[in-house]
Design an enzyme around this catalytic site. Sequence first.
Site, PDB file in Angstrom:
ATOM      1  N   ALA A   1       0.859  -1.182   0.000  1.00  0.00           N
ATOM      2  CA  ALA A   1       0.000   0.000   0.000  1.00  0.00           C
ATOM      3  C   ALA A   1       0.893   1.228   0.000  1.00  0.00           C
ATOM      4  O   ALA A   1       1.604   1.477   0.967  1.00  0.00           O
ATOM      5  CB  ALA A   1      -0.909  -0.007   1.227  1.00  0.00           C
TER       6      ALA A   1
ATOM      7  N   SER B   1       1.447   5.335  -0.468  1.00  0.00           N
ATOM      8  CA  SER B   1       0.864   6.671  -0.466  1.00  0.00           C
ATOM      9  C   SER B   1       1.746   7.683  -1.178  1.00  0.00           C
ATOM     10  O   SER B   1       1.308   8.791  -1.476  1.00  0.00           O
ATOM     11  CB  SER B   1       0.651   7.129   0.977  1.00  0.00           C
ATOM     12  OG  SER B   1       1.909   7.233   1.644  1.00  0.00           O
ATOM     13  N   GLY B   2       2.997   7.308  -1.416  1.00  0.00           N
ATOM     14  CA  GLY B   2       3.959   8.259  -1.949  1.00  0.00           C
ATOM     15  C   GLY B   2       4.836   8.863  -0.871  1.00  0.00           C
ATOM     16  O   GLY B   2       5.731   9.659  -1.154  1.00  0.00           O
TER      17      GLY B   2
ATOM     18  N   VAL C   1       7.405   8.510   2.740  1.00  0.00           N
ATOM     19  CA  VAL C   1       8.659   7.815   3.017  1.00  0.00           C
ATOM     20  C   VAL C   1       8.430   6.446   3.655  1.00  0.00           C
ATOM     21  O   VAL C   1       9.185   5.499   3.390  1.00  0.00           O
ATOM     22  CB  VAL C   1       9.578   8.695   3.908  1.00  0.00           C
ATOM     23  CG1 VAL C   1       8.949   8.962   5.267  1.00  0.00           C
ATOM     24  CG2 VAL C   1      10.946   8.051   4.074  1.00  0.00           C
ATOM     25  N   ASP C   2       7.397   6.297   4.468  1.00  0.00           N
ATOM     26  CA  ASP C   2       7.184   5.029   5.170  1.00  0.00           C
ATOM     27  C   ASP C   2       6.877   3.891   4.197  1.00  0.00           C
ATOM     28  O   ASP C   2       7.558   2.862   4.185  1.00  0.00           O
ATOM     29  CB  ASP C   2       6.047   5.172   6.187  1.00  0.00           C
ATOM     30  CG  ASP C   2       6.298   6.278   7.196  1.00  0.00           C
ATOM     31  OD1 ASP C   2       7.471   6.492   7.552  1.00  0.00           O
ATOM     32  OD2 ASP C   2       5.335   6.933   7.620  1.00  0.00           O
ATOM     33  N   SER C   3       5.836   4.070   3.396  1.00  0.00           N
ATOM     34  CA  SER C   3       5.446   3.003   2.471  1.00  0.00           C
ATOM     35  C   SER C   3       6.475   2.808   1.368  1.00  0.00           C
ATOM     36  O   SER C   3       6.698   1.682   0.904  1.00  0.00           O
ATOM     37  CB  SER C   3       4.070   3.301   1.870  1.00  0.00           C
ATOM     38  OG  SER C   3       4.045   4.541   1.201  1.00  0.00           O
TER      39      SER C   3
ATOM     40  N   MET D   1      -4.296   4.274  -3.625  1.00  0.00           N
ATOM     41  CA  MET D   1      -5.733   4.520  -3.697  1.00  0.00           C
ATOM     42  C   MET D   1      -6.026   5.910  -4.244  1.00  0.00           C
ATOM     43  O   MET D   1      -5.367   6.880  -3.877  1.00  0.00           O
ATOM     44  CB  MET D   1      -6.371   4.392  -2.312  1.00  0.00           C
ATOM     45  CG  MET D   1      -6.309   3.013  -1.713  1.00  0.00           C
ATOM     46  SD  MET D   1      -7.305   2.871  -0.199  1.00  0.00           S
ATOM     47  CE  MET D   1      -6.520   4.105   0.859  1.00  0.00           C
TER      48      MET D   1
ATOM     49  N   CYS E   1     -11.607   4.593   7.690  1.00  0.00           N
ATOM     50  CA  CYS E   1     -10.952   4.323   6.409  1.00  0.00           C
ATOM     51  C   CYS E   1     -10.164   3.020   6.470  1.00  0.00           C
ATOM     52  O   CYS E   1     -10.214   2.208   5.538  1.00  0.00           O
ATOM     53  CB  CYS E   1     -10.034   5.476   6.031  1.00  0.00           C
ATOM     54  SG  CYS E   1      -9.123   5.213   4.491  1.00  0.00           S
TER      55      CYS E   1
ATOM     56  N   GLY F   1       3.220   0.751   5.650  1.00  0.00           N
ATOM     57  CA  GLY F   1       4.277   1.433   6.381  1.00  0.00           C
ATOM     58  C   GLY F   1       3.873   1.865   7.769  1.00  0.00           C
ATOM     59  O   GLY F   1       4.492   2.774   8.338  1.00  0.00           O
TER      60      GLY F   1
ATOM     61  N   CYS G   1      -6.525  13.507   5.473  1.00  0.00           N
ATOM     62  CA  CYS G   1      -5.963  13.579   4.122  1.00  0.00           C
ATOM     63  C   CYS G   1      -6.867  14.295   3.133  1.00  0.00           C
ATOM     64  O   CYS G   1      -6.395  14.796   2.105  1.00  0.00           O
ATOM     65  CB  CYS G   1      -5.639  12.176   3.612  1.00  0.00           C
ATOM     66  SG  CYS G   1      -7.095  11.128   3.340  1.00  0.00           S
TER      67      CYS G   1
END
Length: 362
Positions: free
Chosen positions: A29, A31-32, A34-36, A55, A109, A133, A201
């Site tokens: 998954a 998001s763009g 740093v974690d993911s 998503m 969510c 992440g 978000c």
Amino acid sequence: MVETKSIAPEFKKYLKFDSNNSNIRVGVAMSGGVDSSTVAYLLKQQGYDIFGVTMKTFKDEDSDAKKVCDDLGIEHYILDVRDEFKEKVVDYFVNEYMNGRTPNPCMVCNRYIKFGKMLDFILSKDASFMATGHYTKLKNGLLSVGDDSNKDQVYFLSQIEKNKLSKIIFPVGDLEKTKLRELAEQLGVRVYSKKDSQEICFVDDGKLKQFLIENTKGKAEKPGNIVDKNGNILGKHKGFSFYTIGQRKGLGISSEEPLYVLAFDRKTNNIIVGQNEDLFRDELIATRLNLFSVSSLEGLDNLECFAKTRSRDILHKCLLKKDGDNFQVKFIDNKVRAITPGQGIVFYNNDGNVIAGGFIEK
């Protein structure tokens, strides 16, 4: 593959390649952030067959996720969940505020969209697991707190259905955020210095009032009185949807001592304010409990455990008493400040494992 010679020794354990992993397909998954993005790098380095999924929700998706996938040479999918997100998250968010409650959209969510629609999509691509992440761990099949107390996100994940946990992995649950950024920089992750995303978000920073007005066709603007505990009128408000329990700033009233929002009276459309000590309570009612370490609501009755009433709260020792489908939560050692209806409440055992998660009713 990443050149591991440039990686600090403390991070080498995250980069061990295993050829057996090539038979395990994992959807990340993304998001763009740093974690993911770092999760994708780590799993790729460990030899997994991975792909990324982003998503499309209320706003346009982040293009950085696609760029990171291109850097890694992996597939990237965009999953359009706008209709479901609007129905399950945005409409819920607005309705809760309109009813004088403070919503927790991330919890909702995570249950219905990220670990609902997105997980289903990932599994439909012949993946065995979904990776995220989140700074969270799984211990013995149960959600458990991560090592970074400032970033632990298990609170927001407490509405995930228990039977889905076997399909989820959290590769960075034992890392602190500062260490993850160091690792990301050493790995060459293009977004290693990217700022963390905002809390909600789909609402621009500082634009909550405008968002509520636009999404209620102006109905959120319902002026009323600000009163003290005795009913004395102290000022006016523009609509209680714009306020939350414990709020001090923006009340527009003068007083010798600071005043805080204590409650909302929907019948009179009044906001009730008082002093800081008036915000402390020793009990609440929890509802809509999602169970993890017990199989039925009866398993929680008369249970002594620990609770958090917000994500960065401390653990409060408490006793649970069943009341129909709801639970009375009695705090044992100390009162809790600004208990807020609509927010999540999560129950933990001594080891930091989640027993159950629910919502504060009153």
